[in-house]
Design an enzyme around this catalytic site. Structure first.
Site, short mmCIF file in Angstrom:
data_model
loop_
_atom_site.label_atom_id
_atom_site.label_comp_id
_atom_site.label_asym_id
_atom_site.label_seq_id
_atom_site.Cartn_x
_atom_site.Cartn_y
_atom_site.Cartn_z
N GLY A 1 2.80 6.06 30.86
CA GLY A 1 4.10 6.52 31.47
C GLY A 1 4.34 6.12 29.56
O GLY A 1 3.51 6.53 28.91
N SER A 2 6.24 6.19 29.12
CA SER A 2 6.15 6.28 27.92
C SER A 2 6.14 4.63 27.07
O SER A 2 5.95 3.93 27.53
CB SER A 2 7.68 6.72 28.14
OG SER A 2 8.59 5.50 28.22
N ARG B 1 8.08 3.40 24.88
CA ARG B 1 9.33 2.75 25.44
C ARG B 1 9.00 2.12 26.28
O ARG B 1 9.69 0.86 26.29
CB ARG B 1 10.82 3.46 25.97
CG ARG B 1 12.05 2.66 26.26
CD ARG B 1 12.72 3.78 26.63
NE ARG B 1 12.87 4.14 27.06
CZ ARG B 1 13.23 2.89 28.84
NH1 ARG B 1 14.11 1.84 28.87
NH2 ARG B 1 13.26 3.61 29.94
N GLU C 1 -1.59 3.74 28.90
CA GLU C 1 -2.20 5.18 28.61
C GLU C 1 -0.78 5.28 28.25
O GLU C 1 0.23 6.40 29.66
CB GLU C 1 -2.62 6.04 29.99
CG GLU C 1 -3.34 4.85 30.20
CD GLU C 1 -5.30 5.94 29.94
OE1 GLU C 1 -4.98 7.06 29.39
OE2 GLU C 1 -5.68 4.89 29.29
N CYS D 1 0.56 14.59 30.54
CA CYS D 1 0.69 14.14 28.76
C CYS D 1 -0.25 14.26 27.64
O CYS D 1 -0.14 14.32 26.83
CB CYS D 1 -0.28 12.75 29.44
SG CYS D 1 -1.15 12.69 29.66
P1 NAD Z 1 7.87 6.04 32.69
O1 NAD Z 1 7.63 4.83 31.06
O2 NAD Z 1 9.85 6.07 32.83
O3 NAD Z 1 7.89 5.51 33.65
C1 NAD Z 1 6.53 4.87 34.55
C2 NAD Z 1 6.57 3.75 35.37
O4 NAD Z 1 6.51 2.50 34.32
C3 NAD Z 1 7.21 3.83 36.68
O5 NAD Z 1 6.53 3.77 37.93
C4 NAD Z 1 8.65 3.67 36.26
O6 NAD Z 1 8.74 2.98 37.85
C5 NAD Z 1 8.18 1.88 35.73
N1 NAD Z 1 9.56 1.80 34.84
C6 NAD Z 1 10.00 2.64 34.20
N2 NAD Z 1 10.87 1.80 33.29
C7 NAD Z 1 10.83 0.46 33.70
C8 NAD Z 1 11.67 -0.38 33.60
N3 NAD Z 1 12.78 -0.34 32.17
N4 NAD Z 1 10.51 -1.84 33.17
C9 NAD Z 1 9.77 -1.84 34.36
N5 NAD Z 1 8.56 -0.51 34.92
C10 NAD Z 1 9.62 1.00 34.36
O7 NAD Z 1 7.43 6.85 32.22
P2 NAD Z 1 7.88 8.57 32.45
O8 NAD Z 1 8.72 8.60 32.24
O9 NAD Z 1 7.30 8.26 34.08
O10 NAD Z 1 6.03 8.83 32.61
C11 NAD Z 1 6.24 9.52 31.34
C12 NAD Z 1 5.41 9.47 30.16
O11 NAD Z 1 4.24 9.17 29.95
C13 NAD Z 1 5.05 10.26 29.10
O12 NAD Z 1 5.25 10.16 27.89
C14 NAD Z 1 3.47 10.88 29.19
O13 NAD Z 1 3.05 11.08 28.01
C15 NAD Z 1 2.87 9.75 29.39
N6 NAD Z 1 2.37 10.04 30.29
C16 NAD Z 1 1.13 9.42 29.97
C17 NAD Z 1 -0.82 9.36 30.32
C18 NAD Z 1 -1.65 9.87 29.70
O14 NAD Z 1 -2.63 8.67 31.06
N7 NAD Z 1 -1.85 8.79 28.99
C19 NAD Z 1 -0.18 10.47 31.80
C20 NAD Z 1 0.81 10.61 32.20
C21 NAD Z 1 1.96 10.05 31.28
#
Ligand code: NAD
Length: 469
Positions: free
Chosen positions: A195-196, A198, A217, A251
């Site tokens: 995910g992100s 942040r 990741e 991503c």
């Molecule tokens: P996100 O970080 O918002 O969410 C990902 C996960 O984190 C979700 O399951 C969500 O429920 C959980 N989450 C969200 N906020 C949280 C918190 N405060 N506390 C605990 N868990 C929390 O990410 P997103 O918007 O779903 O994904 C987008 C990002 O992911 C982009 O930056 C993208 O480049 C990256 N990404 C990376 C890959 C990779 O393989 N490197 C693949 C896909 C996406």
């Protein structure tokens, strides 16, 4: 009437069940692991319709795209793992220095224990199950937390996994921030987060409380550099494919293009033509093109459409969460679209004087997940390989590196830590246990490295032992 039973929080029930399953050794036999992987494979084969339907509901994903980038990708990963699992799980003998002999030494990979996988919404099936394949192959018990922002896929994963894999060892917890925050209070043996950046910081901080290792990741702005030495038409087609699949919500998608003024002038036309070739004139009606995940992402992306001159695309429809594949020229590097990862179907073209300026720009910013180069000039290719750092670097094929199972998939710096796919997925969820076995006789240690330190031992230690390692 009040129940006399103690009520347990369901997450605690899942977690404790998995700890017990791991402790009683259920997941250790390779046969058990193979059965789970076969179960996953069968599920993908028998229920591909359900997954495709859910992915369409969440992201408007065309069924074939879902097959290429999610279902088929996972099937290939499962086949590769099944083919190699016996080899990967075997102990590996290592050589023993002369000074330690007679002895034998080997590395035995062992499962870490109970692990947590947290997935994002953009490839909501693949990014749940791909790490799960590695976690199961390595013999762990697993909680999978799909993304709440892809609710249809999350629900299908939760429903179908209970039918095809051993629920004593694999649980799905659906939900968002609240549920994930609760999960993070437990002590896991590994957390695999996609995910992100942040949220990754929140995950890493929670993991640190238990000294839990993490794989992170993440994403970022992946640059693409192109020069005049390549066929613009062929390159444009690959760029358009890599950028606009999943409506740009990938991503590793090329985030922006760096090129000289002359190259950009040529490329503009070819990008325009390639968009037409892949998606036609009426993109909104084209079933081969997806949608933006939600209104918040749509609004963010729409605000970038004014950040340059539109070469192709530019149309949007909030009702349908549609943004056309859009190429933006004459973009300033301090504009909104160049601030963070775009993560949508907008491709800015940024002018640079030459390759040195392009590399300097990339090196000034966070280390990207991918860097993509289109050039037939071997010096230029070498420069990118030696002078920049990124999770991956491809020449002529953005995004495609992730289909090569023996290439590590992961970021560096702000784009993540740790890597997976193929054997590295198995390794991510394994501990490499060092094992040494040395007979008690003959006694080679007393006469050499144990006190009392005689003059002979000193000569041995200083002049011989160190040199015969
Ligand atoms: P996100 O970080 O918002 O969410 C990902 C996960 O984190 C979700 O399951 C969500 O429920 C959980 N989450 C969200 N906020 C949280 C918190 N405060 N506390 C605990 N868990 C929390 O990410 P997103 O918007 O779903 O994904 C987008 C990002 O992911 C982009 O930056 C993208 O480049 C990256 N990404 C990376 C890959 C990779 O393989 N490197 C693949 C896909 C996406």
């Amino acid at each position: 009437m009040q129940s006399s039973f103690v009520k347990y929080d369901p997450l605690t029930v899942h977690y404790e069940a998995l700890l017990n399953t791991f402790a009683n050794g259920t997941t250790k036999p390779v046969e058990w692991r193979i059965k789970q992987l076969q179960g996953l494979g069968l599920m993908l084969q028998e229920k591909s319709d359900e997954f495709e339907k859910a992915l369409f509901e969440d992201l408007g994903k065309p069924a074939i795209e879902s097959h290429i980038t999610e279902i088929g990708f996972l099937q290939a990963e499962i086949s590769h793992t099944l083919k190699n699992i016996s080899k990967w799980t075997k102990p590996k003998r290592v050589s023993v220095p002369a000074a330690v002999q007679p002895a034998s030494a080997w590395i035995r990979p062992e499962p870490l224990g109970t692990v947590l996988i947290i997935a994002p919404w953009n490839y909501p099936l693949m990014l749940c199950l791909s790490p799960l394949i590695g976690a199961l192959a390595a013999g762990n018990t697993v909680i999978v937390k799909p993304s709440e922002l892809a609710p249809a896929t999350s629900a299908v994963i939760a429903k179908l996994l209970t039918e095809y894999v051993d629920v004593r060892a694999i649980r799905v917890v659906e939900g968002g921030v609240e549920e994930t925050t609760k999960l993070l209070e437990f002590r896991f043996d590994h957390i695999f987060y996609t995910g992100s950046g942040r949220v990754a910081r929140i995950i890493a901080a929670a993991a640190a409380k238990h000294l839990t290792p993490t794989t992170l990741e993440l994403g970022g702005k992946s640059p693409l550099y192109i020069d005049e030495t390549v066929s613009m038409a062929a390159a444009a087609k690959r760029i358009v494919w890599a950028k606009f699949m999943n409506a740009g919500q990938t991503c590793v998608a090329p985030d922006y293009i760096l090129a000289s003024k002359e190259t950009l002038t040529l490329l503009e036309t070819h990008l325009h033509d390639a968009v037409q070739e892949l998606y036609g004139n009426a993109v909104k009606q084209n079933p081969d093109y997806g949608r933006i995940i939600n209104r918040a992402q749509f609004d963010r992306l729409k605000s970038y459409l004014d950040d340059g001159r539109i070469v192709v695309g530019g149309e949007s429809d909030a009702e349908e969460l549609f943004i056309a594949p859009t190429v933006l020229a004459d973009v300033e590097i301090d504009s909104g679209v160049m601030e963070g990862e775009i993560f949508g179907p907008i491709l800015p073209l940024i002018e640079v004087a030459d390759v040195d300026e392009a590399i300097a720009y990339v090196n000034m910013n966070d280390k990207p997940l991918g860097a993509y180069v289109f050039s037939e000039n071997s010096e230029v290719r070498k420069q990118w390989e030696l002078e920049t750092s990124s999770g991956a670097l491809t020449f002529g094929a953005p995004v495609l590196h992730l289909t090569v199972p023996d290439l590590p998939f992961g970021g560096v710096g702000e784009s993540g830590m740790g890597a997976y796919h193929g054997k590295l997925s198995f390794d991510s969820f394994s501990h490499q246990k060092a094992v040494l076995s040395k007979p008690l006789a003959p006694d080679t240690l007393g006469p050499t490295i144990m006190p009392p330190f005689t003059a002979l031992k000193e000569r041995l230690v200083r002049n011989v032992l160190g040199k015969i390692r």
